[in-house]
Design a protein around this motif. Structure first.
Motif, PDB file in Angstrom:
ATOM      1  N   PRO A 140     -34.819  -0.806  91.493  1.00 52.29           N
ATOM      2  CA  PRO A 140     -35.277  -0.514  92.878  1.00 52.29           C
ATOM      3  C   PRO A 140     -34.386  -0.906  94.068  1.00 52.29           C
ATOM      4  N   PHE A 141     -33.604  -1.927  93.785  1.00 51.13           N
ATOM      5  CA  PHE A 141     -32.625  -2.324  95.105  1.00 51.13           C
ATOM      6  C   PHE A 141     -31.495  -1.976  94.949  1.00 51.13           C
ATOM      7  N   GLU A 142     -31.008  -1.567  96.248  1.00 52.43           N
ATOM      8  CA  GLU A 142     -29.621  -0.965  96.256  1.00 52.43           C
ATOM      9  C   GLU A 142     -28.710  -1.700  97.141  1.00 52.43           C
ATOM     10  N   HIS A 143     -27.420  -1.966  96.832  1.00 50.20           N
ATOM     11  CA  HIS A 143     -26.470  -2.524  97.679  1.00 50.20           C
ATOM     12  C   HIS A 143     -26.423  -2.328  99.247  1.00 50.20           C
ATOM     13  N   PHE A 144     -26.390  -2.917 100.029  1.00 50.25           N
ATOM     14  CA  PHE A 144     -26.053  -2.782 101.409  1.00 50.25           C
ATOM     15  C   PHE A 144     -25.222  -3.979 102.026  1.00 50.25           C
ATOM     16  N   SER A 145     -24.423  -3.554 103.061  1.00 50.25           N
ATOM     17  CA  SER A 145     -23.372  -4.584 103.682  1.00 50.25           C
ATOM     18  C   SER A 145     -24.350  -5.295 104.616  1.00 50.25           C
ATOM     19  N   TYR A 146     -23.661  -6.791 104.431  1.00 53.42           N
ATOM     20  CA  TYR A 146     -24.288  -7.637 105.314  1.00 53.42           C
ATOM     21  C   TYR A 146     -23.993  -7.763 106.923  1.00 53.42           C
ATOM     22  N   ASN A 147     -22.772  -7.184 107.000  1.00 52.75           N
ATOM     23  CA  ASN A 147     -22.115  -7.151 108.301  1.00 52.75           C
ATOM     24  C   ASN A 147     -21.539  -5.534 108.737  1.00 52.75           C
ATOM     25  N   ASN A 148     -21.798  -5.218 109.907  1.00 53.67           N
ATOM     26  CA  ASN A 148     -21.114  -3.999 110.276  1.00 53.67           C
ATOM     27  C   ASN A 148     -19.904  -4.276 110.884  1.00 53.67           C
ATOM     28  N   ALA A 149     -18.679  -3.691 110.052  1.00 49.27           N
ATOM     29  CA  ALA A 149     -17.452  -4.050 110.454  1.00 49.27           C
ATOM     30  C   ALA A 149     -16.967  -3.357 111.726  1.00 49.27           C
ATOM     31  N   LEU A 150     -17.767  -2.417 112.370  1.00 46.96           N
ATOM     32  CA  LEU A 150     -17.790  -1.836 113.545  1.00 46.96           C
ATOM     33  C   LEU A 150     -17.735  -2.733 114.763  1.00 46.96           C
ATOM     34  N   THR A 151     -18.586  -3.679 114.208  1.00 43.88           N
ATOM     35  CA  THR A 151     -19.066  -4.497 115.537  1.00 43.88           C
ATOM     36  C   THR A 151     -18.691  -5.998 115.646  1.00 43.88           C
ATOM     37  N   MET A 152     -17.829  -6.299 114.299  1.00 44.94           N
ATOM     38  CA  MET A 152     -17.039  -7.471 114.298  1.00 44.94           C
ATOM     39  C   MET A 152     -16.391  -7.834 115.473  1.00 44.94           C
ATOM     40  N   GLU A 153     -16.402  -9.106 115.972  1.00 48.42           N
ATOM     41  CA  GLU A 153     -15.515  -9.629 117.103  1.00 48.42           C
ATOM     42  C   GLU A 153     -14.236  -9.859 116.689  1.00 48.42           C
ATOM     43  N   ARG A 154     -13.086 -10.003 117.279  1.00 46.68           N
ATOM     44  CA  ARG A 154     -11.822 -10.856 117.076  1.00 46.68           C
ATOM     45  C   ARG A 154     -12.192 -12.094 116.995  1.00 46.68           C
ATOM     46  N   PRO A 155     -11.557 -12.566 115.636  1.00 46.54           N
ATOM     47  CA  PRO A 155     -11.931 -13.932 115.324  1.00 46.54           C
ATOM     48  C   PRO A 155     -11.167 -14.754 115.979  1.00 46.54           C
ATOM     49  N   LEU A 156     -11.573 -15.747 116.942  1.00 42.72           N
ATOM     50  CA  LEU A 156     -10.773 -16.655 117.776  1.00 42.72           C
ATOM     51  C   LEU A 156     -10.283 -17.815 116.837  1.00 42.72           C
ATOM     52  N   TRP A 157     -10.878 -18.064 115.749  1.00 46.58           N
ATOM     53  CA  TRP A 157     -10.462 -19.044 115.092  1.00 46.58           C
ATOM     54  C   TRP A 157      -9.400 -19.015 114.218  1.00 46.58           C
ATOM     55  N   SER A 158      -8.852 -17.725 113.779  1.00 44.62           N
ATOM     56  CA  SER A 158      -7.935 -17.546 112.842  1.00 44.62           C
ATOM     57  C   SER A 158      -6.570 -17.265 113.632  1.00 44.62           C
ATOM     58  N   LYS A 159      -5.636 -17.818 112.773  1.00 44.83           N
ATOM     59  CA  LYS A 159      -4.092 -17.736 113.249  1.00 44.83           C
ATOM     60  C   LYS A 159      -3.538 -16.241 113.265  1.00 44.83           C
TER      61      LYS A 159
END
Length: 307
Positions: A143-162
């Motif tokens: 009865p359980f179906e996959h769903f994404s944990y994060n919405n890619a459309l709302t992800m912010e620019r990752p300041l930690w990344s190079k």
């Protein structure tokens, strides 16, 4: 270390196991971050056995998924007799009314988590083979179906990344049209800390709270992103090659699912998972994890461009 549990919880455990059960010892289990795990040594009818009690203590998670105890219970029952050793469900308390917190009670599988294997390629092959076996279950009527944990459309620019621009490109890709893919029963949280070993062989797979029917690539991708953080991109790639070898024609790789799985683990600046430290991986740092995720992202974008 022997610890205590509330009387209400102990009474529920004894009632669930059966008449004559006596709890001799309660001790913590390493690796639990989103729930509280306890090992219970129980004597009954002159026989001593170990059980695992998972108490869902994360209020935010419960608000999002109030049926966590039932979810794990149904996953364990579904996987019994399907070729993979999983804990046997004893009881579950959906609301916490009887136990004090929503909880599942199950048998304990022999074995231990191995994150520093003596023969790494053998270890990788075993991980891949076991996941391929899990995916032979199609998930009929689960009865359980996959769903994404994060919405890619709302992800912010990752300041930690190079390489923040490349991350923004990955978010754009993940938010796009999903490729057609094979669906099966998936563990959804398959990684080395949820696999137990004894004598160089896997004895069982634990932590089935997130199991569902979903894209096979999500399971492969989630394990790969964990391997990339623990050991680097080359180990993640060797796991993919091993999985493809064991799954044969039943799996068609697409880098989209790797990108989606990568984005799904983001929750602020990446840091060292405390469970890895508890299992002896003391050489990790937040900076190293972030560097490895940047490298892994770039490798996935290369794969996407070539696909």
């Amino acid at each position: 270390m022997n610890i205590t549990l509330p009387k209400k919880t102990l009474d529920w455990v004894v009632k669930s196991i059966g008449e004559g059960a006596k709890i001799q010892r309660v001790q913590p289990i390493a690796g639990g971050t989103s729930s509280t795990l306890r090992e219970l040594l129980v004597c009954r009818a002159d026989k001593t056995e170990s059980y695992v009690l998972r108490m869902f203590s994360n209020k935010e998670w419960l608000e999002q998924e109030p049926d966590l105890a039932q979810h794990e219970a149904e996953s364990l029952q579904y996987m019994r007799c399907r070729g993979i050793t999983v804990p046997q469900l004893i009881a579950f308390d959906q609301t916490g009314e009887e136990c004090g917190l929503p909880a599942t009670l199950m048998t304990k599988i022999n074995g231990e988590v191995v994150l520093q294997p003596m023969e790494e390629q053998v270890w990788i092959d075993e991980l891949a083979l076991t996941l391929a076996k899990i995916h032979k279950t199609e998930g009929e009527e689960f009865p359980f179906e996959h769903f994404s944990y994060n919405n890619a459309l709302t992800m912010e620019r990752p300041l930690w990344s190079k390489v923040p621009n490349e991350w923004m490109r990955a978010f754009y890709i993940a938010a796009g049209i999903r490729p057609q893919t094979q669906l099966s029963f998936i563990h959804r949280d398959y990684h080395p800390s949820n696999v137990l070993w004894e004598g160089g062989k896997i004895t069982g797979v634990v932590d089935w709270v997130n199991a569902c029917v979903g894209p096979i690539g999500v399971d492969v991708g989630h394990c790969r992103v964990n391997l990339a953080q623990l050991y680097g991109v080359s180990t993640a790639d060797r796991f993919l090659a091993a999985y493809q070898n064991y799954s044969k024609e039943s799996f068609k790789y697409h880098p989209y699912w790797d990108l989606l799985s990568l984005i799904d683990i983001l929750d602020g600046p990446p840091s060292v998972y405390t469970g890895w430290l508890e299992f002896g991986m003391i050489g990790l740092s937040d900076e190293l994890i972030q560097h490895r995720l940047d490298e892994y992202l770039l490798s996935l974008l290369d794969r996407f461009d070539e696909h």
